[in-house]
Design an enzyme around this catalytic site. Sequence first.
Site, PDB file in Angstrom:
ATOM      1  CD  GLU A 494      -2.218  -1.721   2.639  1.00  0.00           C
ATOM      2  OE1 GLU A 494      -2.042  -0.976   3.622  1.00  0.00           O
ATOM      3  OE2 GLU A 494      -2.683  -2.871   2.736  1.00  0.00           O
ATOM      4  CD  GLU A 525      -3.388  -4.957   5.287  1.00  0.00           C
ATOM      5  OE1 GLU A 525      -4.517  -5.472   5.208  1.00  0.00           O
ATOM      6  OE2 GLU A 525      -3.212  -3.726   5.309  1.00  0.00           O
ATOM      7  CD  GLN A 547       0.494   2.164   4.521  1.00  0.00           C
ATOM      8  OE1 GLN A 547      -0.656   2.279   4.959  1.00  0.00           O
ATOM      9  NE2 GLN A 547       0.845   2.659   3.358  1.00  0.00           N
ATOM     10  CG  ASP A 550       0.334  -1.472  14.923  1.00  0.00           C
ATOM     11  OD1 ASP A 550       0.053  -1.390  16.118  1.00  0.00           O
ATOM     12  OD2 ASP A 550       1.353  -0.957  14.425  1.00  0.00           O
ATOM     13  CE1 TYR A 551      -3.975  -1.164  11.387  1.00  0.00           C
ATOM     14  CE2 TYR A 551      -2.273   0.072  10.243  1.00  0.00           C
ATOM     15  CZ  TYR A 551      -3.332   0.029  11.125  1.00  0.00           C
ATOM     16  OH  TYR A 551      -3.763   1.164  11.748  1.00  0.00           O
ATOM     17  CB  ILE A 552       1.803  -7.946  10.293  1.00  0.00           C
ATOM     18  CG1 ILE A 552       2.523  -8.830   9.278  1.00  0.00           C
ATOM     19  CG2 ILE A 552       1.878  -8.573  11.684  1.00  0.00           C
ATOM     20  CD1 ILE A 552       4.024  -8.786   9.393  1.00  0.00           C
ATOM     21  CG  HIS A 592      -0.932   3.988  13.565  1.00  0.00           C
ATOM     22  ND1 HIS A 592      -2.254   4.203  13.829  1.00  0.00           N
ATOM     23  CD2 HIS A 592      -0.833   3.909  12.217  1.00  0.00           C
ATOM     24  CE1 HIS A 592      -2.926   4.260  12.699  1.00  0.00           C
ATOM     25  NE2 HIS A 592      -2.093   4.081  11.699  1.00  0.00           N
TER      26      HIS A 592
END
Length: 803
Positions: A494, A525, A547, A550-552, A592
Amino acid sequence: MQTNPDLKKDLSFEDFKTEVLHDYKLAVTSRECSLLGRREVLTGKAKFGIFGDGKEVPQLALAKAFKNGDFRSGYYRDQTFMMAIGELNIQQFFAGLYGHPDLNHDPMSAGRQMGGHFATHSLDENGDWKDLTKQKNSSSDISPTAGQMPRLLGLAQASKIYRQVKGIDTTNFSNKGNEVAWGTIGNASTSEGLFFETINAAGVLQVPMVMSVWDDEYGISVHARHQTTKENISEILKGFQRDEDQKGFEILRVNGWDYPGLVDTYQNASRIAREEHVPVLIHVNELTQPQGHSTSGSHERYKDENRLAWEAEYDCNVKLSEWMISNSIATDDELKDIEKVIKKEVLEGKKAAWNAFVQPLKQEQQELLSLLENVANSSANKVFISKLKNDLAEIKEPIRKDVLSTARKVLRYVLKETTAEKTQLVNWINTYIETIQPKYSSHLYSESPKSALKIQEVKPTYHANSEDVDARLVLRDNFDAIFGKYPETLVFGEDAGHIGDVNQGLEGMQEKYGELRVSDVGIREATILGQGIGMAMRGLRPIAEIQYLDYILYALQIMSDDLATLQYRTSGRQKAPLIIRTRGHRLEGIWHSGSQMGGIINLIRGIHVLVPRNMTKAAGFYNTLLESDEPALIVECLNGYRLKEKMPSNIGEFKTPLGVVETIREGNDITLVSYGSTLRIIEQAAKELQEVGIDAEIIDIQSLLPFDLNQDIVKSIAKTNRLMVIDEDVPGGASAFILNEVLNTQNAYIHLDSKPQTLTAQQHRPAYGTDGDYFSKPSVEDVFEAVYKVMHETNPSNFPKLR
Ligand SMILES: Cc1ncc(C[n+]2csc(CCOP(=O)(O)OP(=O)(O)O)c2C)c(N)n1
Ligand SMILES: [Mg+2]
């Protein structure tokens, strides 16, 4: 068992007949394997069975359209397909069912996966690529429903890259990008988010992917009305259909018992995907499950009489035989004769597989029995040992657990004896474990000469006038060198393309290397990861960017279930050397600045996890990994991009070694162990501690997996006799892992004069803002006070109580 690839229209009737008969034999063979397979489970020879009965005929059609170089990414129903492409024979089918831990017998997984999880070998015994363009390929299956979808996207995208990107050496991997990636999935599994995410992404990317849905109206016992809106997956995907104005999918429908219709549909799909690079969805309807879902239960519990009668009538093999008879391809008697012959063949293949499976086990049993005879005769506990020995002898078809557990129990009866026979037994047990354990444990990581652990360190070098620059520029220039040096590398994520990632570590790279190699992708993701896995499996060197750390979590299931297990579950015959790039720690707020490292490292054993403290170290890790054949996760420090670092003069060349810690401050009083952004806090605390006379040594772990291979941390503790692990993960997270390594693996407890300490974040996620950070994660004062407290306990007169 290979099927001729094309059922050409200009075949003579005789040739046509031969081919159809050949197909029929395959269908019957596969069915017979399913029937006998179920019996093997019910009689206890195998533990679990899930078979491809009721799905035979569409797979014959799929196999005809499948060409050398193509890839399959599918699920447990596809045994007929595997047989039709010549990659699974009867004996291998049963070897898989028994879990034979030998690739020569079970080439799918060397017994590591339950039967029905298929694979071909992309690598030879040395871990080198085979020529994938000269074989029919199947990526290794995983059990989580729809887990095959993300990787399918990457397998298909690789063709697009090979066709369109100039300068890549395609030897072994592609013929002008003509390869199709074929997916299979059950109707119920299309309910998973991964299915929809993949379908959407394939439509956006316009990749040569043909997705077959085997629709039997059920997902175990749950009917389509609970699974799919309108009970019809192709109906609800209609909006994806391409038209004259807009790109999208070609959506085809066919009944699973309609042999000629299936053959036509698959030829058509193959042409569209292969020539036009347009994704195709084939909804294969009206399939059945003659034996129900698996050996775990019977479908009579949830299908009514009408449904069961319909399934008997529409059984695809029955319909194929009817069609053959009505088209004068064979008579009923001829087909019955074929079935008789095949029944016998399958029975023989099954017996051969069983004998091959039990033979070595019996031999090992006999070996131990004669040893135990001697041990018993020379022991005061003869009676007890003979009893164990006789129990073992009575097992007609032993497994290894029977053999080894007997040996280990006997050893306890000779604990206090010193005889040559006892020594022999000890040696036998040790050798047995040493030789047998790898059958179950090898290849979690690469065992090839390209293992990342074998790549030598190259230190960054600097000119006398090397400039201090924003650290992101070190990364950017290093990526520039990488893309220049390795044409097969590509990065996607992203905002990774046009603006060169949110922190501009890829600034200008898209302009220089083009949109295919440096690309923006949708917010998805799991399929970003899948793109990476699939492309890496086809010889490219993708860098998939998530990105923020945390979003993994959206991709973690695929990392854990697919990527991390790939080498292991194929016993080293497939690999996906994918680099996952992300950034984390210490920004602002709950989503974040997380540091869920404990969760990550425990879920992705099989993938290296690297936590560089600055961008030079990070760049060095990228350089190391690109020389290796292994997957890794690199977590860059989110607050480090604008800090100053010196620009190395050997950009693109220096390499950070894996599993090597670095002492970044020497001291004598206590060893502080940490990684990543936290180190900057600890360095500040160490300076302040020095002012009160405490001399801390700081070690940067750098690489959580693998962990301190040279065992340098214990050497430091031998000097300081005190240890504190500092981490911004939750209590018991990564700090527990680190303590385990240092105390258990490195035996550092021997050197400790104080209780080993951990200093972690709070249990909750970090609150927003600077104060949120201060009250959530270890601060300079927290580190200072925690270390001071240890020193106070050691020497209260020198270090009086602080508070
Ligand atoms: C993520 C996940 N959830 C649940 C399961 C258990 N499970 C295995 S197969 C299956 C049903 C799949 O049905 P479908 O996709 O229609 O395939 P079919 O077996 O009918 O061919 C379920 C729920 C699983 N393997 N993975
Ligand atoms: Mg189903």
